[in-house]
Structures are given as structure tokens and as C-alpha cells.
Design an enzyme around this catalytic site. Structure first.
Site, PDB file in Angstrom:
ATOM      1  N   CYS A  56     -14.174 -28.624   5.354  1.00  0.00           N
ATOM      2  CA  CYS A  56     -12.869 -28.014   5.100  1.00  0.00           C
ATOM      3  C   CYS A  56     -11.768 -29.069   5.192  1.00  0.00           C
ATOM      4  O   CYS A  56     -11.813 -29.956   6.049  1.00  0.00           O
ATOM      5  CB  CYS A  56     -12.627 -26.907   6.130  1.00  0.00           C
ATOM      6  N   GLN A  72     -11.022   7.579  -4.961  1.00  0.00           N
ATOM      7  CA  GLN A  72     -11.648   7.932  -3.680  1.00  0.00           C
ATOM      8  C   GLN A  72     -13.045   8.463  -3.943  1.00  0.00           C
ATOM      9  O   GLN A  72     -13.651   8.112  -4.948  1.00  0.00           O
ATOM     10  CB  GLN A  72     -10.763   8.959  -2.940  1.00  0.00           C
ATOM     11  N   ASP A  94       0.863  -1.186   0.000  1.00  0.00           N
ATOM     12  CA  ASP A  94       0.000   0.000   0.000  1.00  0.00           C
ATOM     13  C   ASP A  94       0.899   1.235   0.000  1.00  0.00           C
ATOM     14  O   ASP A  94       2.127   1.129   0.071  1.00  0.00           O
ATOM     15  CB  ASP A  94      -0.977  -0.037   1.175  1.00  0.00           C
ATOM     16  N   SER A  95       0.291   2.391  -0.050  1.00  0.00           N
ATOM     17  CA  SER A  95       1.079   3.613  -0.243  1.00  0.00           C
ATOM     18  C   SER A  95       1.510   4.244   1.075  1.00  0.00           C
ATOM     19  O   SER A  95       2.295   5.185   1.079  1.00  0.00           O
ATOM     20  CB  SER A  95       0.238   4.628  -1.007  1.00  0.00           C
ATOM     21  N   ASP A 104      -7.880  -7.288  -0.087  1.00  0.00           N
ATOM     22  CA  ASP A 104      -6.996  -7.574   1.047  1.00  0.00           C
ATOM     23  C   ASP A 104      -7.737  -7.182   2.307  1.00  0.00           C
ATOM     24  O   ASP A 104      -8.584  -6.272   2.276  1.00  0.00           O
ATOM     25  CB  ASP A 104      -5.703  -6.751   0.968  1.00  0.00           C
ATOM     26  N   CYS A 121      -8.274 -28.463  10.157  1.00  0.00           N
ATOM     27  CA  CYS A 121      -9.457 -29.338  10.161  1.00  0.00           C
ATOM     28  C   CYS A 121      -9.079 -30.799   9.941  1.00  0.00           C
ATOM     29  O   CYS A 121      -9.795 -31.692  10.399  1.00  0.00           O
ATOM     30  CB  CYS A 121     -10.464 -28.862   9.116  1.00  0.00           C
ATOM     31  N   CYS A 151      -8.384 -28.104   5.390  1.00  0.00           N
ATOM     32  CA  CYS A 151      -7.147 -27.399   5.744  1.00  0.00           C
ATOM     33  C   CYS A 151      -6.380 -28.227   6.781  1.00  0.00           C
ATOM     34  O   CYS A 151      -6.908 -29.176   7.360  1.00  0.00           O
ATOM     35  CB  CYS A 151      -7.449 -26.004   6.296  1.00  0.00           C
ATOM     36  N   HIS A 170      -6.636 -21.893   9.340  1.00  0.00           N
ATOM     37  CA  HIS A 170      -8.000 -22.203   8.888  1.00  0.00           C
ATOM     38  C   HIS A 170      -8.648 -21.012   8.192  1.00  0.00           C
ATOM     39  O   HIS A 170      -9.227 -21.150   7.108  1.00  0.00           O
ATOM     40  CB  HIS A 170      -8.885 -22.664  10.050  1.00  0.00           C
ATOM     41  N   GLY A 226      -0.681   5.761   2.774  1.00  0.00           N
ATOM     42  CA  GLY A 226      -1.728   6.769   2.961  1.00  0.00           C
ATOM     43  C   GLY A 226      -2.733   6.399   4.036  1.00  0.00           C
ATOM     44  O   GLY A 226      -2.984   7.181   4.949  1.00  0.00           O
TER      45      GLY A 226
END
Lengths: 375, 375
Positions: free
Chosen positions: B308, B193, B97-98, B270, B313, B310, B339, B100
Site C-alpha cells: 500500500c 426491496q 439516503d432517504s 457505501d 503506510c 497510502c 488507510h 428510511g
């Protein structure tokens, strides 16, 4: 392997070098090669590590703490979940302590009688009672491969009278522990007490080893005594323990402590030290201890220990480990724990090899010299 | 792949289903399949996880935070260590990210001018200054594959005048960001924005997309607004973004938020949510959210999510996860993070598959219904 009376023989000494021994111990969840360091998994987890990481580090056996597991989540729950092995996803051997050490460190919160110990939980103040029979029941419910007898562990210093009284009680509790042990898959170990005095230790040794058991431990160390007292006592006590049974020094210690104990004839160890100091940024290397937060590592692109091939040293720089530590990141605790556990396991592996191939003396001395700079 | 003017074409839409898109984004460290969720690795580590675990969970790209890395350990140090990829041992794409968003959340500690932002470190109060040029320099030193333009991110609510002024500044800063970008291997994304109002958003979109860039983002969400305002705005804004460029919704969100955004035409996401709530014992499952500390899981031997597969699990029970959480064990944070990250990655994988094979509508609705019970 069988003994004269048809009793299963679980332990075998494969090679000796003076007092130092190279052996193998058969348990219900597999063979343990000795000398061995057992990773401490107090609350059904070796802090910050998965079972797979432990195995990758060479861990053969994990220790669980009866006191902590009894309080939370409780051994009955763990038994319902298939036992401690299944609960924590660890398929190799497990040793559990008796709860004695933790209970006795709760000074002021406990009342000792011939019957057992009443104490208050450090979690919520609730009242609990542990006797030799209760300790056995808990450890059997956990499904431990090696079960420790319930003993009284004195703090240092203690008077002759206190020590004598405590030893005698420990002996009577050992008889009750053995009588209460009904789980055939588990091995019961007795615990020798007697403080830092050779005559008391020899008396306790005589008492405890008069009971036929698959293994014996030295308890009552790492209780606040100057460490040189243990170093001086071990070469006199360990060799007197039954030669055909595993010898376990409880709660010890630094790499130097382990080497001195192996040199005295000890086979088994456990200690929270490698994982605890890892989380505080102290790392063991073959060149001595490293405090990873030091400014000298700020821009150091080299691995923590150039002699080490653990996951951490293969993949990360000192600069990154320092950054993670200073940032309080969980990955720092993980990578540091992996390195320290790997180091301890490698120290045991190299000790086993040195005893096997007759180079123990050189290995022992060179390690002690290197570690003593910072250890 | 090349465009008319010989410019490298990095993004390709492979399939659409109404507004939902299935694409691929080429970066210097490999291809990213979209829709994609990027794991947040604020301080050069995705909290509690190793790079190998991230890959095993299906993570394609990690986000680093310019503000945090600038303050500690500093981008110059990371550059010396070979860049952020090498420093943190992550060989796949990285987006930064910047700075900001973090700078603007330091209200009271910052001074905004046309030139840039002066602020005080939350770590030690030291003064720092970040301009569009500085943000680009930091991100280029980190070696990011995707670099975000330096923008002003307003909190909610804001007045029309504040929004207009901020959008105009963001546009001027975008021009300076692009001019300062000299690293050919990195892709610069501009940030739209304009708050929660459609007319402002459309104006900002027009400004930002007037600058030719390899990708565009929607910033200024997850800043305190009622979430339904974002849900209502997205279907109007996302489809207006350039169709041949990746569309990135910054800092969002819950599984439901992600699905609504994908349905509106967003490609990239994200959010710290999956790892943050994991550490607090909140787990996403295909049946809805689970709070692992609840008493109902005390003796529950089943896996967290039967749907699941994973690592967590496959190997651990709800009872064990509950025990680790209540005991404050690091392994609990680890298993929960694995998980949740796996769940988010699987949600993206299933979304990609559903768009590809024309079952997006059913998938979208059935997920929204299941998650809405508890999500």
C-alpha cells in the site's frame, strides 16, 4: 559560533527590546527561532494533528513527555524504531521533559529519596523508579535534541522549608543529570525552582546557573498558584537568567501569559492548553476567546477568525465548527486544534517580528488589551 | 449523451466482463467512475477525515445521512449555509439516503402509516415526521446530487406477508417521491426491496423499474441476515436490473462482499465499515485483515501493508500505529481511517482496471482467496 573555551555556542540573541529578546537556537535537528512555542506531543503525537499539519501551522519544535513514553511504549522500543523522531515521523527538533513534573503530580503514588523517585504507573499500577541518571538514559534513548535535567517540582503552596529542601535536592540532581549526559547531539537544560518567592527563586537561579549548560528553564509554575503571582515574579526573575542562554518557561500558558513572559525576557514555552481547550471547543482568536458551542454561532457563515488564514479559517464556517463540536465529531477536534496551534505559532511569529522591528511595546499592549476581554 | 425522448443520459457502461461492469455516471458535481465505493459522511463529515484526505485517497463521492442531518443541524440551516457541499467543504458529488433505513432501525420509537413515519429523535426524544415528500424536500435542501426515494426497509427475518405489504408501500412511496422531486440538478434513484427471497425481489424490481429513473438501488441488505444469503441472491438479482442505469447496493460491505457484488453486476456501494472498524483498530490489507493491537506488531518497524502507498503506510510503522491505538490517540483513528478508505478506493480502482483490461476473473479470484483467510 564558538565560545572562548572552544565550546559550541548554540544560542544567539539577534535583537532585544527592553527585556524582550529575539533569538535563534541551534539544535541537531535544525534552528529554532525564538521566542518559540513548542507544541506538546505527550505520547509521541500532538493530539489530533499530523506532523505535516504542525509544520503548516509554523511549529518548529515538539515536546515529548518522558514519563508517558517511558511507561508506554517504552524508550527501548522507541530506540529500536530509530528514535522518537522516526517513530512519530517528526524531523524537526524535539525537547523532552525530565519526567519530574508528571511523577510529582502523582501524589500518594510516589516515594521520594535522595536517589530518585519510586512511583506506580497510572496505567496499571506497576512500580517504576526514576533517578537523574535514569531520566537522562530515557531521554537519550528517545534521541531528544533538548534534554531537561531531573528536578523536583513542588505543588503550590509549599512552606519555606519545603522549598529550600527541594531546591537543594534539585541542584544535586542537576549535577548528577549533567554527569550522566553522554549524548553529544543533545543539549541539557537546567531547571530553576524556588516557588513563587523571589528570594528562593534567586537562590535556585544562582545554584542552577553555577552549572555551565546550554540553556536554563523556569520550572514550578502552573502548579496551582494564582496566575498574578507568576506575572509579578517573571519580570524580576527572567532578566536575571544568563543573557547568552535560552530561557524556557515550562508549562505556560495562555496567550496573555506568553506575552507577559516574552516581555520579561523568556524565549521558550510549551503548554497543552491550545490543543486541550480546542478539543473542548474553546478557540483563541485575535479578538479574544471564542466558545464555539454558543448559540450565536448556529447560523454564522463567517470563518472563526476573520484575521486568521489557517486551514480551518480558510475552509470552514463557525456554523460548521459548532455542528462538529456538538456532534462530537473527530474532525471538530482536528479543525479546532489546527486553529489554536496556528494562533499560538502566529502569536510567536508576530512577537518575533515586533521585537525585530521595534514595535514590541505597541504589539504587546494591543494584544493584552484585546485578549483581556475574554482571555 | 441523450436518450430518444431528449432526456439527459447520465450513465454509460464502458466495458463489461460477464456480469461485471465498468461505467461512468455524470452528476451535477462531476463524473463518478464505476464501480465506486462512496465514503459515508453521516453528520456532514466522513469520520476523522478532511475532504482533502478523502480526495487523496481517491474518494469520488460522499454519502450524507438524511435522518441525522435533518435532526442536527437541520437541512434549513445547511441550505442557508449554501448547501451540504459548501457546509462540509466537499466539492465533488454527494448522495443522500432517504432517511428510511435509520428511521426503521428506531424500532419502538416509530409509527408507520400510509402517509409516512412518525418517530422520536434518538438525541432528545422530540417528535418528527418524515413522508416521501418530506424526504425529498430535505434532500433537495441539502443539495444532493443523487437523491434516494423514501422506502420502507424491513429487518431480517420478515414474513412473506410483511415483505409483500412493505414492497407495495415502497412502490407507492416511490411514485410520491418522484412526484415531489423538483430539483433538476439531482438524480432520483429508486430502491428495490423484497428481502432475501428471489421471487419477492423480482416482484419489487418489476414495480420499482416500472418507474423511469436515472438509477436503481438494492435496499434491505445488511439488516441482520446471514451474509451468504446475500452472496447467493446477488448474481440472480443484480443482472436483472436495467442494464443502462447504475445499480447501487446500499450499506454493503466487506471487501469480499464488494467483489462478489461487482461480479454480479453492481456499480455503486457505501458502507460505514472501513471507517468504523479503523477506529476500532481493524485494518484491511492486500494480505487480509490486521488487528493492529496484537502483540506481534509491538516492535514491528514495517508499514501496515507493504503493498500500500497510502499516507499512513508511507510514513508510519505498525509499532507506531499499535502505540497510538493502545493510547487512544485521535491520530490513530485518523491514520487507520485514511488507510482503510484508501484500501477500499484502491480495491475499486483495481476492479475498474481489471474489468477494462479483461483480467477481472483472475483479480476477483485472487482477492477472494487472499481476503478469505481473515476477512
Amino acid at each position: 559560533m564558538s565560545e572562548a573555551k572552544g565550546v559550541q555556542k548554540h544560542f544567539e540573541v539577534l535583537k532585544t527590546h527592553n527585556n524582550a529578546r529575539r533569538g535563534r537556537l541551534q539544535t541537531a535537528h535544525g534552528v529554532i527561532q525564538t521566542p518559540v512555542f513548542m507544541a506538546v506531543g505527550t505520547k509521541a503525537t500532538v493530539k489530533a494533528m499530523t506532523p505535516e499539519e504542525l509544520v503548516e501551522c509554523g511549529t518548529q519544535v515538539v515536546l515529548g513527555n518522558t514519563y508517558h513514553l517511558h511507561l508506554r511504549p517504552g524508550e527501548k522500543l522507541i530506540k529500536k524504531m530509530g528514535g522518537l523522531h522516526q517513530f512519530m515521523n517528526w524531523n524537526k527538533p524535539i525537547l523532552t521533559d525530565s519526567g519530574g513534573f508528571q511523577v510529582f503530580s502523582l501524589s500518594g503514588l510516589r516515594t521520594l529519596t535522595e536517589e530518585g523517585v519510586e512511583f506506580r504507573s497510572h496505567l496499571d499500577g506497576a512500580k517504576y523508579f526514576i533517578s537523574p541518571e535514569k531520566s537522562m538514559e530515557i531521554q537519550m534513548d528517545l534521541g531528544s535534541d533538548i534534554i531537561m535535567a531531573f528536578d523536583e517540582c513542588l505543588q503550590y503552596p509549599a512552606t519555606d522549608e519545603q522549598i529550600q529542601k527541594s531546591m537543594d535536592l534539585t541542584y544535586r540532581w542537576l549535577l548528577r543529570s549533567k554527569a550522566a549526559m553522554t549524548r553529544k547531539e543533545s543539549l541539557l537544560f537546567g531547571i530553576v525552582q524556588g516557588g513563587l518567592d523571589l528570594k528562593h527563586r534567586m537562590k535556585s537561579l544562582e545554584q542552577v546557573t553555577s552549572v555551565e549548560l546550554p540553556g536554563y528553564a523556569l520550572g514550578g509554575f502552573s502548579v496551582g498558584e494564582p496566575i498574578h503571582l507568576m506575572h509579578e515574579l517573571l519580570p524580576h526573575v527572567a532578566p536575571l537568567m544568563p543573557a547568552d542562554k535560552p530561557r524556557y518557561l515550562m508549562g505556560v500558558g495562555t496567550p496573555t501569559d506568553l506575552l507577559i513572559a516574552i516581555n520579561s525576557g523568556v524565549d521558550m514555552f510549551d503548554c497543552v492548553m491550545p490543543t486541550r481547550v480546542a478539543r473542548n471547543g474553546t478557540l483563541y482568536t485575535w479578538q479574544g476567546k471564542v466558545s464555539i458551542k454558543r448559540n450565536e454561532y448556529k447560523e454564522d457563515p463567517s470563518p472563526l477568525d476573520p484575521e486568521c488564514d489557517c486551514y480551518t479559517c480558510r475552509n470552514y464556517s463557525r456554523a460548521y465548527l459548532r455542528h462538529l463540536f456538538l456532534s462530537g465529531e473527530i474532525l471538530g477536534s482536528r479543525l479546532n486544534s489546527i486553529h489554536n496551534i496556528y494562533f499560538y505559532m502566529k502569536l510567536m511569529e508576530r512577537s518575533r517580528a515586533a521585537i525585530e522591528n521595534g514595535t514590541w511595546d505597541e504589539f504587546f499592549l494591543s494584544c493584552i488589551q484585546k485578549f483581556s476581554k475574554k482571555d
